[in-house]
Scaffold this active site. Structure first.
Site, short mmCIF file in Angstrom:
data_model
loop_
_atom_site.label_atom_id
_atom_site.label_comp_id
_atom_site.label_asym_id
_atom_site.label_seq_id
_atom_site.Cartn_x
_atom_site.Cartn_y
_atom_site.Cartn_z
N GLU B 43 0.85 -1.18 0.00
CA GLU B 43 0.00 0.00 0.00
C GLU B 43 0.89 1.23 0.00
O GLU B 43 1.73 1.41 0.87
CB GLU B 43 -0.90 0.00 1.24
N ASP B 54 -5.23 9.25 10.71
CA ASP B 54 -3.95 8.62 11.00
C ASP B 54 -3.38 9.03 12.34
O ASP B 54 -3.57 10.15 12.80
CB ASP B 54 -2.95 8.97 9.90
#
Lengths: 401, 258
Positions: B43, B54
């Site tokens: 990824e 995040d």
């Protein structure tokens, strides 16, 4: 033209708005939206809120004819909607009371919020104290420095203040951190967003709770002037005080609507917070709206002397009103706002916050010796106590003990 | 051919890394090291200034990458340069919507066509995906679905109806790199998802050691795992010494490849 009826059920104001969040938050937002729809029809809820508005906040706030300022500009007759007289010193409390009642209804036991100028933080800490819920406020470390009186207020009210060190260390970053907290603590936490920004249903919900400002102003103005005002003016950061004033007038086509953004050191410099004058449409904090961004879609840091307007985004409804030309948006610099701050204090005996000082500056600069016989309502959405140190420093006055 | 259609039945390994971290040339070396282990999926995270989903480690890596003046175009060129036809590793981009929107959705799709097999757009929920998904489908790029512990069955059924590639199960109600992993809850939810789709379910968020990987594999019905923050964290643990980092990365990937 058809009656104004935004947003749709997906939270769209035209193309703007929507829900751009991770899957962890989506179920929560859907739940929040459904709960919000329920309480809109719940008479008991509405009665509880209006009682609090009246007895706790001190609503309705007055509509003051600013005679001296009107005489000074020698233009239109100026009225102040005095939301700075509210308990906690700004309009922010209107929305916080609405949201905390909703949080209680939804069985949430922990409250988080972001704050820039600290007004929303103070209002959130206040309602948390009133309802006995633990309160965690995210605040950029740069804002903690420039809004010390409000930091102390929040602490007195029992809130836990979490300094945010990421990014520009101001409102945008505080909102990022609050969203992260929410993702982590979805089950028990209610996030009280302070502006008409963020994912649906926040822009609509915050507008609705703040629209008490415009509803009152409309009624009060009709009573004294027997007509509607020609202009509405309010400052716009995320845009909650402005939407609160504007919304009940949107169908009154003859009323001209003006939003004033913070242009910092100038709209063409890199140090501005004038999102709609200098930005382009993009996605920030869960909604599609104008943002300050570079060619790669990286969000730029905003700048304004006023911590409450120091935000690189704006509520999606403002973006829509701008595009359909129902409202017009202009930028005012730090310097102009600072001189309006002093002018209003001297002329009207009202020390405004730096945020509405931007609206005042636009008023003075645009209407001086013009539009005689016309009328204006300006939303004086906050008082200047919190800004005394910032203003003193900028003006060059030694305010230390 | 979309390499995500040929994933093995079990023990799928997906490795996440931020593009351009710590800078473009070193980033290429990091991805080459990762590729040398032949994980099933890599990824590629496109750094965003405001990565609200995040945790601190990926935030920091994005910040460092952006500080080196990394552009979206740089990231896409980097991904292209790593593409090898004979490799079995599927390429997936993970990003925030504004990055694609600003680049131009059509232009972006054209750029990644035949290079990338799937894309995860963190802040694009099911409700908003229609127009983008159409373009991706045309280019044979799978839009990867995210499912969280908050997603109820009615919703997951709708989400999984046209799931392709793999399903990203967010193992904790948290942000990337979070601490707690509750295996029995993960298993309960993953088992329920397995009944709703044939697409492999990968568990991500909060996996940081061989122990975690083994536990997910033995205690849950998940088809594989995703590791991100833990790979990046080594860089800071090695005091940003790049040579040492590559050694430590190599060692770590060997450990988590079961």
């Amino acid at each position: 033209m058809k009656k104004y009826n935004e947003p749709n059920n997906l939270g769209r104001f035209g193309d703007y708005g929507g829900m751009y969040v991770s899957e962890t938050l989506m179920p929560l937002l859907i739940d929040l939206d459904q709960s919000y729809q329920k309480i809109q029809k719940d008479k008991k809820f509405q009665k509880e809120l209006s009682d609090l508005f009246k007895n706790y906040v001190g609503r309705p706030s007055s509509l003051h004819h600013a005679k001296n300022l009107s005489a000074y500009i020698n233009g239109p007759k100026v009225y102040f909607k005095r939301d700075e007289l509210n308990h906690t010193g700004a309009h922010k409390i209107n929305n916080c009371l609405g949201q905390i009642l909703l949080a209680k209804k939804m069985g949430k036991t922990r409250i988080i919020a972001e704050t820039g100028a600290g007004q929303h933080g103070v209002a959130t800490a206040t309602v948390c104290a009133l309802f006995g819920l633990p309160c965690h406020i995210y605040m950029g470390s740069k804002d903690i420095e420039r809004q010390k009186p409000n930091v102390f207020r929040m602490k007195l009210l029992g809130a836990n203040i979490i300094p945010v060190e990421s990014g520009s260390k101001s409102l945008k970053d505080a909102m990022n951190e609050a969203l992260r907290d929410w993702i982590k603590n979805v089950r028990d936490t209610f996030y009280i967003i302070g502006s008409t920004a963020g994912p649906h249903p926040y822009p609509k919900m915050v507008r609705d709770f703040q629209s008490v400002i415009g509803k009152e102003a409309r009624e009060q103005f009709l009573k004294v002037e027997k007509k509607l005002p020609d202009f509405l003016i309010a400052c716009v950061g995320g845009g909650s005080n402005a939407m609160g004033l504007f919304y009940p007038f949107l169908n009154d086509k003859k009323v001209n609507i003006i939003g004033v953004e913070a242009a910092g050191k100038g709209p063409k410099t890199n140090q501005t917070a004038a999102t709609m004058t200098s930005g382009t449409p993009g996605i920030l904090h869960g909604s599609f709206s104008y943002v300050l961004q570079d060619n790669d879609g990286q969000i730029k840091e905003a700048h304004s002397i006023s911590a409450g307007l120091d935000y690189p985004g704006v509520g999606p409804e403002h973006s829509y009103l701008k595009d359909i030309k129902r409202a017009k948006y202009y930028g005012v610099t730090d310097k102009e706002a600072l001189s309006a701050f002093q002018l209003c204090s001297k002329l009207e005996g009202i020390i405004p916050a730096l945020e509405p000082s931007h609206a005042l500056a636009y008023l003075v600069k645009t209407f001086k010796n013009k539009q005689k016989g016309k009328t204006i309502i300006l939303n004086l959405c906050g008082r200047g106590d919190k800004d005394l140190f910032t203003a003193a420093k900028a003006i060059g006055f030694d305010a230390d003990e | 051919m979309n390499k995500l259609n040929n994933l093995p039945k079990k023990k799928i390994l997906s490795l996440f890394m931020t593009c351009g971290f710590p800078n473009l040339s070193q980033s290429k070396k990091i991805f080459q090291e990762m590729l040398s282990h032949q994980p099933n999926i890599i990824e590629f995270g496109l750094p965003f200034s405001d990565p609200m989903a995040d945790g601190p480690i990926i935030q920091e890596s994005s910040k460092i990458a952006l500080k080196s003046k990394l552009s979206t175009k740089h990231s896409l060129n980097l991904i292209r340069s790593l593409k090898k036809e004979r490799s079995n590793t599927a390429f997936v981009i993970m990003c925030y919507l504004n990055t694609i929107q600003k680049f131009g959705v059509k232009k972006f799709t054209n750029e990644i066509k035949n290079i990338v097999d799937g894309i995860i757009i963190v802040d694009l929920p099911f409700e908003e995906e229609t127009s983008i998904k159409k373009l991706l489908d045309k280019s044979n790029i799978h839009l990867i679905k995210l499912i969280s512990p908050m997603t109820n069955k009615k919703r997951s059924q709708r989400l999984l109806k046209d799931a392709k590639g793999f399903v990203y199960y967010i193992s904790a109600t948290g942000i990337t790199g979070s601490n707690k992993l509750d295996y029995s809850e993960i298993n309960k939810n993953v088992s329920s998802l397995k009944k709703q789709t044939k697409t492999p379910i990968l568990v991500g968020f909060g996996i940081k050691s061989r122990k975690d990987v083994l536990a997910i594999n033995s205690k849950t019905q998940a088809d594989g795992i995703i590791i991100g923050s833990a790979l990046i964290k080594k860089y800071f643990e090695e005091n940003m010494n790049f040579k040492k980092y590559l050694v430590s990365l190599n060692k770590f990937i060997k450990q988590v490849k079961i």
